[in-house]
Design an enzyme around this catalytic site. Structure first.
Site, PDB file in Angstrom:
ATOM      1  N   LYS A  22       0.885  -1.293  -0.099  1.00 39.89           N
ATOM      2  CA  LYS A  22      -0.185   0.086  -0.008  1.00 39.89           C
ATOM      3  C   LYS A  22       0.842   1.263  -0.113  1.00 39.89           C
ATOM      4  CE  LYS A  22      -1.643   1.683   4.079  1.00 39.89           C
ATOM      5  NZ  LYS A  22      -1.392   3.042   4.339  1.00 39.89           N
ATOM      6  N   ASN A  23       1.920   1.377   0.767  1.00 42.28           N
ATOM      7  CA  ASN A  23       2.834   2.520   1.126  1.00 42.28           C
ATOM      8  C   ASN A  23       3.547   2.681  -0.013  1.00 42.28           C
ATOM      9  OD1 ASN A  23       1.047   2.645   3.269  1.00 42.28           O
ATOM     10  ND2 ASN A  23       2.649   2.333   4.834  1.00 42.28           N
ATOM     11  N   CYS A 116      -4.491   8.313   9.303  1.00 42.14           N
ATOM     12  CA  CYS A 116      -5.060   7.305  10.605  1.00 42.14           C
ATOM     13  C   CYS A 116      -4.570   8.476  11.925  1.00 42.14           C
ATOM     14  CB  CYS A 116      -3.966   6.255  10.941  1.00 42.14           C
ATOM     15  SG  CYS A 116      -4.475   4.880   9.708  1.00 42.14           S
ATOM     16  N   ARG A 121       0.213  14.324  12.518  1.00 36.38           N
ATOM     17  CA  ARG A 121       0.347  14.305  11.151  1.00 36.38           C
ATOM     18  C   ARG A 121       0.619  15.705  10.421  1.00 36.38           C
ATOM     19  NH1 ARG A 121      -1.312   9.132   9.744  1.00 36.38           N
ATOM     20  NH2 ARG A 121       0.436   8.984   8.288  1.00 36.38           N
ATOM     21  N   ASP A 306       4.771   0.567  12.164  1.00 36.17           N
ATOM     22  CA  ASP A 306       3.536   0.231  11.725  1.00 36.17           C
ATOM     23  C   ASP A 306       3.365  -1.478  12.159  1.00 36.17           C
ATOM     24  OD1 ASP A 306       3.569   1.629   8.309  1.00 36.17           O
ATOM     25  OD2 ASP A 306       3.137   2.467  10.259  1.00 36.17           O
ATOM     26  N   VAL A 328       8.149   7.215  16.676  1.00 34.26           N
ATOM     27  CA  VAL A 328       7.851   7.614  15.251  1.00 34.26           C
ATOM     28  C   VAL A 328       6.688   8.733  15.691  1.00 34.26           C
ATOM     29  CG1 VAL A 328       7.395   7.427  12.946  1.00 34.26           C
ATOM     30  CG2 VAL A 328       8.933   5.907  14.210  1.00 34.26           C
ATOM     31  N   ARG A 398      -8.555  -0.261   4.523  1.00 32.31           N
ATOM     32  CA  ARG A 398      -7.914   0.923   4.058  1.00 32.31           C
ATOM     33  C   ARG A 398      -6.393   0.411   3.445  1.00 32.31           C
ATOM     34  NH1 ARG A 398      -6.447   5.626   7.372  1.00 32.31           N
ATOM     35  NH2 ARG A 398      -5.329   6.006   5.655  1.00 32.31           N
TER      36      ARG A 398
HETATM   37  C1  EPZ Z   1       4.143   6.955   6.182  1.00 32.84           C
HETATM   38  O1  EPZ Z   1       3.611   8.002   6.847  1.00 32.84           O
HETATM   39  C2  EPZ Z   1       3.419   5.784   5.950  1.00 32.84           C
HETATM   40  N1  EPZ Z   1       1.809   6.196   5.339  1.00 32.84           N
HETATM   41  C3  EPZ Z   1       3.034   5.116   7.477  1.00 32.84           C
HETATM   42  O2  EPZ Z   1       1.953   4.174   7.216  1.00 32.84           O
HETATM   43  C4  EPZ Z   1       4.210   4.908   8.308  1.00 32.84           C
HETATM   44  O3  EPZ Z   1       3.803   4.551   9.319  1.00 32.84           O
HETATM   45  C5  EPZ Z   1       5.003   6.418   8.203  1.00 32.84           C
HETATM   46  O4  EPZ Z   1       5.331   6.648   6.978  1.00 32.84           O
HETATM   47  C6  EPZ Z   1       6.533   5.969   8.761  1.00 32.84           C
HETATM   48  O5  EPZ Z   1       6.935   4.925   8.364  1.00 32.84           O
HETATM   49  C7  EPZ Z   1       1.884   5.989   4.180  1.00 32.84           C
HETATM   50  O6  EPZ Z   1       3.094   5.992   3.544  1.00 32.84           O
HETATM   51  C8  EPZ Z   1       0.739   6.578   3.275  1.00 32.84           C
HETATM   52  P1  EPZ Z   1       6.428  10.198   8.282  1.00 32.84           P
HETATM   53  P2  EPZ Z   1       4.160   9.400   6.929  1.00 32.84           P
HETATM   54  O7  EPZ Z   1       6.332  11.412   7.451  1.00 32.84           O
HETATM   55  O8  EPZ Z   1       4.839   9.775   5.791  1.00 32.84           O
HETATM   56  C9  EPZ Z   1       6.791  13.706  11.552  1.00 32.84           C
HETATM   57  C10 EPZ Z   1       0.208   2.789   7.701  1.00 32.84           C
HETATM   58  O9  EPZ Z   1      -0.060   2.390   8.756  1.00 32.84           O
HETATM   59  N2  EPZ Z   1       6.549  14.695  10.394  1.00 32.84           N
HETATM   60  O10 EPZ Z   1       7.706   9.563   8.095  1.00 32.84           O
HETATM   61  O11 EPZ Z   1       2.804  10.450   7.394  1.00 32.84           O
HETATM   62  C11 EPZ Z   1       5.430  12.616  11.638  1.00 32.84           C
HETATM   63  O12 EPZ Z   1       4.221  13.559  12.390  1.00 32.84           O
HETATM   64  C12 EPZ Z   1       0.739   4.011   7.912  1.00 32.84           C
HETATM   65  O13 EPZ Z   1       0.399   2.333   6.586  1.00 32.84           O
HETATM   66  C13 EPZ Z   1       6.558  15.931  10.671  1.00 32.84           C
HETATM   67  O14 EPZ Z   1       6.844  16.416  11.864  1.00 32.84           O
HETATM   68  O15 EPZ Z   1       5.004   9.492   7.915  1.00 32.84           O
HETATM   69  C14 EPZ Z   1       5.809  11.440  12.469  1.00 32.84           C
HETATM   70  O16 EPZ Z   1       6.028  12.087  13.833  1.00 32.84           O
HETATM   71  C15 EPZ Z   1       0.507   5.070   9.243  1.00 32.84           C
HETATM   72  N3  EPZ Z   1       6.629  16.950   9.571  1.00 32.84           N
HETATM   73  C16 EPZ Z   1       7.386  11.537  11.711  1.00 32.84           C
HETATM   74  O17 EPZ Z   1       7.584  12.817  11.062  1.00 32.84           O
HETATM   75  C17 EPZ Z   1       6.269  16.329   8.173  1.00 32.84           C
HETATM   76  O18 EPZ Z   1       6.000  17.352   7.311  1.00 32.84           O
HETATM   77  C18 EPZ Z   1       7.513  10.320  10.515  1.00 32.84           C
HETATM   78  O19 EPZ Z   1       6.332  10.697   9.673  1.00 32.84           O
HETATM   79  C19 EPZ Z   1       5.988  15.211   8.138  1.00 32.84           C
HETATM   80  C20 EPZ Z   1       6.215  14.052   9.090  1.00 32.84           C
END
Ligand code: EPZ
Length: 417
Positions: A22-23, A116, A121, A306, A328, A398
């Site tokens: 999915k990701n 989620c 986020r 995850d 995370v 989802r």
């Molecule tokens: C992706 O989310 C995945 N989603 C998530 O999977 C996964 O848990 C996550 O990466 C981490 O591996 C998809 O690919 C659709 P991040 P993403 O940006 O991109 C902070 C699932 O269950 N952050 O790596 O949103 C954020 O708040 C889902 O399949 C900022 O501060 O994750 C978090 O604390 C859940 N500012 C950390 O970074 C930003 O602009 C990591 O988020 C972006 C993120």
């Protein structure tokens, strides 16, 4: 359909075929906006609601989409550079519309994405990266207006925090920028490598994806091409945990063992016997109670956030006391109240849960809060005493294709209510 009735006390045994990731599929779908030529994508988990919403968003922009076992995408006629709130709000992945529209057309207007509820986020790192590349970004009423005169300009960008999403946004924008972009402190997830491989297939010039430093040499135009999406490492891990917590034996086909190294290490430490091949993994936990684990989630190649909920279930029925620290996301333990309703003994201290292993859980009426928690509560229902009702299962579809059906083939007894 948003409720499942699960007969417990099951051992889950047999074979399962893993779907496409999915990701990886979600960002790759949005990356097709970068080109005007035809794309073919294989191994897309087409039955996921998140994929369906992503395809609706592409069609809204003017992309032609057809699916006959393979996804055919024709982005040549995109004529709208704005995406509607009612679709954007449904998925986190919709943020990945912004950079490709901006890079190819010089303008884009979207709302803040959904996703989620596992933290707030933010998308500040996405926007800061695009501004660094020369974009003008105006925010007003939850709406993001982005524009650039001419082409984006390649830059050195040091990520203040490791972010999968922001790495993808910047990498996609840089493919059509003038000159070279370096993303330092980049996310290293396998999905990032898959996206870079896709972009390089259609003419991009990306080196270093999967490492902390990614180099992108901008090109004027991208071409068409065919890509096969990698297997879903989190679905794989979830089924391995299903066999581990139910003292069963499973083989996962069409997967990629090297994407799950940290998960396999933990399952082995819990006492599971694991074998791997080119595209398969077996796990044997027959007649064995898992041993408790101490886990800390972190960006790849660390232990994946995850898989955190699934391992909280494993710790809840293991021998001994185990801990899981979430580094995370700031609010990813909502589901533990539901496991406690099923008899789990879990204490939350800041961003760590302490699990006092119980020999058995008991059935209850539980409620899903997010995608991975949904899968975890369903697995809990499969092993608990009695009949468990799992509510709000719309979260599940989802990210998991035919999850109850795949579990029933392994010996579960799950009915849709
Ligand atoms: C992706 O989310 C995945 N989603 C998530 O999977 C996964 O848990 C996550 O990466 C981490 O591996 C998809 O690919 C659709 P991040 P993403 O940006 O991109 C902070 C699932 O269950 N952050 O790596 O949103 C954020 O708040 C889902 O399949 C900022 O501060 O994750 C978090 O604390 C859940 N500012 C950390 O970074 C930003 O602009 C990591 O988020 C972006 C993120």
């Amino acid at each position: 359909m948003n409720k499942l009735c699960i007969e417990g006390n099951k051992n889950l045994n047999g074979s399962v075929t893993i779907s496409g990731s999915k990701n990886a599929a979600l960002p790759i779908l949005f990356m097709t906006i970068l080109t005007e030529e035809k794309i073919k994508i294989k191994n897309v988990p087409i039955n996921l609601t998140d994929i369906n919403i992503a395809l609706q968003l592409l069609v809204y922009l003017g992309v032609k989409v057809t699916y006959k076992k393979v996804l055919y995408i024709d982005p040549s006629a995109i004529n709208i550079f704005y995406a509607p709130y009612y679709l954007i709000k449904k998925i986190r992945a919709s943020i990945w519309i912004l950079a490709p529209l901006l890079a190819r057309f010089g303008k884009a207007k979207i709302f803040f994405p959904g996703g989620c509820k596992i933290g707030n986020r933010p998308i500040d790192l996405h926007l800061k990266g695009l501004i660094k590349l020369g974009a003008t970004i105006n925010l007003h009423n939850n709406c993001i207006n982005a524009s650039v005169k001419g082409r984006l300009q390649g830059k050195y960008i040091l990520m203040e925090k490791i972010s999968v999403g922001a790495t993808i946004t910047i990498m996609s924008a840089a493919t059509l920028a003038r000159g070279i972009t370096v993303i330092d402190n980049a996310a290293c997830e396998p999905e990032i490598i898959d996206i870079a491989n896709f972009l390089n297939t259609i003419g991009a010039n990306i080196v270093g994806a999967g490492s902390k430093k990614i180099y992108i040499k901008g090109v004027l135009k991208l071409t068409g091409g065919t890509h096969q999406v990698i297997p879903d490492r989190i679905e794989t891990g979830t089924f391995l945990v299903a066999a581990a917590v139910s003292r069963g034996h499973i083989i996962c086909h069409k997967t990629e063992p090297k994407h799950l190294k940290s998960v396999l290490i933990q399952l082995t430490q819990a006492g599971a016997k694991i074998k791997t091949g080119k595209d398969w993994i077996t796990l044997d936990m027959r007649n064995k109670r898992p041993k408790a684990l101490n886990i800390c989630t972190s960006p790849y190649p660390g232990f994946p956030t995850d898989m955190q909920a699934q391992f909280a279930l494993l710790n809840s029925i293991s021998q001994g006391i185990g801990t899981i620290t979430e580094t995370v996301f700031e609010n990813r333990f909502i589901y533990i109240s539901e496991l406690i309703n099923m008899g789990a003994k879990i204490k939350l201290k800041n961003n760590t849960i302490i699990c006092y292993g119980m020999p058995k859980l008991s059935s209850s009426n539980v409620f899903c809060s997010d995608l991975r928690a949904s899968a975890t509560l369903i697995l809990a229902g499969c092993i608990a005493f009695g009949v468990t009702t799992v509510n709000k299962t719309y979260h599940l579809i989802r990210g998991y294709e035919s999850f109850p059906e795949k579990l029933n083939k392994l010996g579960a007894d799950i009915k849709t209510m």
